[in-house]
Design an enzyme around this catalytic site. Sequence first.
Site, PDB file in Angstrom:
ATOM      1  N   ARG A 199      82.333  55.187  -0.273  1.00 34.00           N
ATOM      2  CA  ARG A 199      81.815  54.034   0.457  1.00 34.00           C
ATOM      3  C   ARG A 199      80.744  53.277  -0.319  1.00 34.00           C
ATOM      4  O   ARG A 199      80.805  52.051  -0.459  1.00 34.00           O
ATOM      5  CB  ARG A 199      81.225  54.476   1.813  1.00 34.00           C
ATOM      6  CG  ARG A 199      82.243  54.589   2.933  1.00 34.00           C
ATOM      7  CD  ARG A 199      81.832  55.675   3.898  1.00 34.00           C
ATOM      8  NE  ARG A 199      81.795  56.959   3.217  1.00 34.00           N
ATOM      9  CZ  ARG A 199      82.899  57.688   2.965  1.00 34.00           C
ATOM     10  NH1 ARG A 199      84.069  57.262   3.378  1.00 34.00           N
ATOM     11  NH2 ARG A 199      82.806  58.833   2.319  1.00 34.00           N
ATOM     12  N   THR A 200      79.731  53.989  -0.809  1.00 33.07           N
ATOM     13  CA  THR A 200      78.618  53.301  -1.463  1.00 33.07           C
ATOM     14  C   THR A 200      79.092  52.575  -2.720  1.00 33.07           C
ATOM     15  O   THR A 200      78.773  51.397  -2.933  1.00 33.07           O
ATOM     16  CB  THR A 200      77.500  54.300  -1.815  1.00 33.07           C
ATOM     17  OG1 THR A 200      77.093  54.977  -0.626  1.00 33.07           O
ATOM     18  CG2 THR A 200      76.302  53.585  -2.405  1.00 33.07           C
ATOM     19  N   LYS A 246      76.474  63.061 -24.231  1.00 30.84           N
ATOM     20  CA  LYS A 246      76.246  63.214 -25.667  1.00 30.84           C
ATOM     21  C   LYS A 246      74.754  63.330 -25.985  1.00 30.84           C
ATOM     22  O   LYS A 246      74.371  63.314 -27.160  1.00 30.84           O
ATOM     23  CB  LYS A 246      76.839  62.023 -26.413  1.00 30.84           C
ATOM     24  CG  LYS A 246      78.334  61.834 -26.202  1.00 30.84           C
ATOM     25  CD  LYS A 246      78.825  60.578 -26.882  1.00 30.84           C
ATOM     26  CE  LYS A 246      80.309  60.343 -26.617  1.00 30.84           C
ATOM     27  NZ  LYS A 246      80.798  59.095 -27.242  1.00 30.84           N
ATOM     28  N   ARG A 274      73.915  55.563  -9.039  1.00 33.64           N
ATOM     29  CA  ARG A 274      73.778  56.829  -8.320  1.00 33.64           C
ATOM     30  C   ARG A 274      73.739  57.949  -9.354  1.00 33.64           C
ATOM     31  O   ARG A 274      74.484  57.928 -10.339  1.00 33.64           O
ATOM     32  CB  ARG A 274      74.919  57.049  -7.334  1.00 33.64           C
ATOM     33  CG  ARG A 274      74.921  58.470  -6.731  1.00 33.64           C
ATOM     34  CD  ARG A 274      75.936  58.631  -5.635  1.00 33.64           C
ATOM     35  NE  ARG A 274      75.506  57.956  -4.412  1.00 33.64           N
ATOM     36  CZ  ARG A 274      76.138  58.055  -3.246  1.00 33.64           C
ATOM     37  NH1 ARG A 274      77.243  58.797  -3.146  1.00 33.64           N
ATOM     38  NH2 ARG A 274      75.696  57.417  -2.192  1.00 33.64           N
ATOM     39  N   HIS A 293      67.997  57.278  -0.380  1.00 32.93           N
ATOM     40  CA  HIS A 293      69.170  56.407  -0.361  1.00 32.93           C
ATOM     41  C   HIS A 293      68.735  55.126   0.370  1.00 32.93           C
ATOM     42  O   HIS A 293      69.082  54.908   1.526  1.00 32.93           O
ATOM     43  CB  HIS A 293      70.310  57.097   0.383  1.00 32.93           C
ATOM     44  CG  HIS A 293      71.671  56.521   0.110  1.00 32.93           C
ATOM     45  ND1 HIS A 293      71.859  55.285  -0.464  1.00 32.93           N
ATOM     46  CD2 HIS A 293      72.911  57.012   0.344  1.00 32.93           C
ATOM     47  CE1 HIS A 293      73.148  55.035  -0.569  1.00 32.93           C
ATOM     48  NE2 HIS A 293      73.810  56.080  -0.093  1.00 32.93           N
TER      49      HIS A 293
END
Length: 335
Positions: free
Chosen positions: A57-58, A86, A107, A135
């Site tokens: 969703r986000t 890396k 995120r 959030h």
Amino acid sequence: MDFQGQHILSIEQFDREAVETVLSIAAQMTPYVERKKRCSVLDGTILASLFFEPSTRTRVSFSSAFNLLGGKVMETVGMGSSSLTKGESLFDTAQVISGYADVIAMRHPEAFSVSEFAKGATVPVINGGDGPNEHPTQALLDTYTIFDELLRIGKPMETLRIALVGDLKNGRTVHSLSRVLSLFPNVEFTFVAPNALTMPEKIMAVCEDAGHRVSITQDLSTGLANQDVVYMTRVQEERFDTQEEANLYRGKYRLTQNIYDNYCADNTIIMHPLPRDSRPDANELSEDMNRNPNLAIFRQSNNGIKIRMALFALTLGVEQQLKNHESEVTWFTRK
């Protein structure tokens, strides 16, 4: 709060006026979300969507929000597809990606990682969730949904009674939402959780210091009584050391239509940040609630597009130009 050019990293950046500004601009996005109008105010801009932790969703709503304002999106999904594997630092990644994009949505599984990333960014960075920490965009869309749903049922916002249920220790959505709601007057919080998963003391302190009433219980039926809003959450099993530990709490709290009928007040609004865990041994929000008109979870999810559109418009300084870039929708839609 001056939004233009700013990072959106924490709900602690917001006062009540800033929250109300976002909600107001989000409401203006309704005709674009409902495909009644098109808007190309961000034509020519690029969003870098960096999601180093699973999301549906986000991630998709950030991209949809940017597309609906006329911008283009480039995505990196998963840690394995980035140079972080890396050994590249968050600072270096931020410097590089800032050269490719006009704004970044990110995120990351580690707390405060997005804030660390933003130190190296030269374009606005919006936090799409940083581990168990915060959030902020979810909290804003939840607040928008609460006000919108109360308006739908005709309840005045004199006092808000809200129960937050489930894994309150690890759930970043409830942490951020509690902080936002504490900016408004006359909120009564009920935190329903096992002792091991209760709301962190620092979040409860924010609520109490703002003058709000806070109640704590482990009993679901007690927590559901006389609430305006019930906010269910899943067990955040990805935050536990072992699956066995998470399994101790899965399925502890389940809201079914029968439980709703027996313990909830009329027109109690039901919310959930999604995904809900519909597996039989969890099922914290039963699918037999799907026909309940006060189940707001899908309206809630859709409101995320409006909020993220508003934040893009504000951080890029185009919130006053929307009408100048409107056009008609020319395709068939069932929106």
